[in-house]
Motif scaffolding. Structure first.
Motif, short mmCIF file in Angstrom:
data_model
loop_
_atom_site.label_atom_id
_atom_site.label_comp_id
_atom_site.label_asym_id
_atom_site.label_seq_id
_atom_site.Cartn_x
_atom_site.Cartn_y
_atom_site.Cartn_z
N ASP A 100 0.80 -1.32 0.06
CA ASP A 100 -0.37 0.72 -0.05
C ASP A 100 0.75 1.40 0.08
N LEU A 101 0.00 3.16 -0.13
CA LEU A 101 1.34 3.46 -0.18
C LEU A 101 1.68 4.12 0.80
N GLU A 102 1.40 3.32 2.19
CA GLU A 102 2.55 3.81 3.45
C GLU A 102 3.45 2.69 3.43
N LEU A 145 -6.33 8.99 -1.90
CA LEU A 145 -5.22 8.89 -1.77
C LEU A 145 -4.51 10.55 -1.70
N LEU A 146 -5.53 11.69 -2.56
CA LEU A 146 -4.32 12.32 -2.42
C LEU A 146 -3.66 12.99 -1.80
N ASP A 147 -4.64 13.46 -0.96
CA ASP A 147 -4.32 13.94 1.24
C ASP A 147 -3.52 12.85 1.19
N ARG A 148 -3.51 11.41 1.27
CA ARG A 148 -2.83 10.15 1.72
C ARG A 148 -1.08 10.83 1.06
N ILE A 149 -1.06 11.03 -0.30
CA ILE A 149 0.30 11.49 -1.33
C ILE A 149 0.57 12.69 -0.92
N CYS A 150 -0.48 13.72 -0.58
CA CYS A 150 0.39 15.23 -0.15
C CYS A 150 0.81 14.57 1.22
N ASP A 151 0.45 14.34 1.75
CA ASP A 151 1.40 13.99 2.81
C ASP A 151 2.17 12.99 3.70
N ALA A 152 2.54 12.23 2.53
CA ALA A 152 3.80 10.86 2.98
C ALA A 152 4.94 11.16 1.11
N ALA A 169 -9.79 17.61 -12.05
CA ALA A 169 -9.76 19.02 -11.00
C ALA A 169 -10.90 18.85 -9.88
N LEU A 170 -11.90 17.60 -10.42
CA LEU A 170 -13.18 16.91 -9.24
C LEU A 170 -12.75 17.34 -8.51
N PRO A 171 -11.94 16.67 -7.37
CA PRO A 171 -11.34 16.95 -5.87
C PRO A 171 -10.67 17.76 -5.71
N GLY A 172 -10.84 18.09 -6.67
CA GLY A 172 -9.63 19.92 -6.17
C GLY A 172 -8.09 20.42 -6.41
N THR A 173 -7.98 20.94 -7.13
CA THR A 173 -6.79 20.89 -7.77
C THR A 173 -6.15 22.61 -6.89
N THR A 181 2.26 22.05 -0.58
CA THR A 181 2.88 23.26 -0.19
C THR A 181 3.09 22.89 1.19
N ASP A 182 2.04 23.13 2.25
CA ASP A 182 1.98 23.03 3.49
C ASP A 182 2.85 21.82 3.67
N ALA A 183 2.80 20.41 2.55
CA ALA A 183 4.08 19.33 3.41
C ALA A 183 5.50 19.90 2.92
#
Length: 230
Positions: A100-102, A145-152, A169-173, A181-183
């Motif tokens: 998995d991603l982790e 999954l997008l948020d987890r990728i941004c974090d990890a 773009a539906l989940p928000g670019t 950026t925050d990461a």
């Protein structure tokens, strides 16, 4: 450290013909956009690259052809076997692992990470554990999954390393750009394309509009984000 070659908006990348058994994501427009973005990176024999969620292995094989040392990972055993077979048939050396991603982002760091994760908003908050929908369903907002990728992802990149990520773009670019950026990464959109709604989005159009995720349009915008670790 990776650098970016001069991109060409009209550049076409020929992907290999691959075996994609039922339940394994076959290369589509988003795959081709990400392959084109990868071709704009300066990749050599010393470049270590991770294909996160490899599916049929299209991007991993493309990276190996460019000379990278490639590790590919997928949570689906069927995708793992498909990617291994496709790499063998393409005569490219790719290390394909199940995880998995982790699992993927734990251990050695990489100079480039490419990912075409599930990003389609789904009425169910439960992510599918099997079947075709596992390749695209990503929860009610499409960001499971997008948020987890941004974090990890930042912790798995070497200094100067690059994340190449494709999404609708539906989940928000802008949400993804802010998350990266925050990461601690420096993200930018490097490619955009409008494509007709596919069967999955057409079947969910009414629900997506009720949720405020889509207007009356009959198209979807895909974006490729390049995020550099500075």
């Amino acid at each position: 450290m990776t650098t970016q070659a001069q991109p060409s908006a009209t550049a076409a990348v020929r992907l290999p013909r691959l075996i994609s058994p039922p339940g394994v994501y076959a290369p589509q427009n988003d795959t081709r956009m990400l392959a084109r973005a990868l071709s704009c990176e300066v990749v050599g024999r010393s470049t270590s690259l991770l294909d996160l969620g490899t599916g049929s292995g299209a991007l991993a094989i493309q990276a190996a052809r460019l000379g990278a040392r490639v590790t590919a990972i997928d949570i689906s055993w069927r995708a793992v076997w498909a990617a291994r077979l496709n790499a063998h048939l393409s005569r490219q050396h790719v290390i394909v692992r199940h995880g998995d991603l982790e699992t993927a982002l734990r251990g050695p760091s990489f100079e480039i990470i490419v990912s075409n994760p599930p990003y389609v908003p789904s009425p169910s908050a439960d992510l599918p554990s099997r079947g075709k929908a596992r390749s695209w369903d990503a929860g009610p907002d499409g960001r499971a999954l997008l948020d987890r990728i941004c974090d990890a992802a930042p912790s798995a990149l070497r200094p100067g390393g690059v994340l190449l990520l494709v999404q609708s773009a539906l989940p928000g670019t802008e949400v993804t750009l802010k998350g990266l950026t925050d990461a601690g990464l420096r993200p930018e959109v490097i490619d955009r394309a409008r494509i007709p709604l596919g069967p999955v989005l057409r079947s969910r159009a009414a629900w997506l509009r009720r949720q405020g995720l889509m207007g009356a349009q009959s198209w979807e915008e895909l974006v490729v984000i390049r995020a550099e670790k500075v």
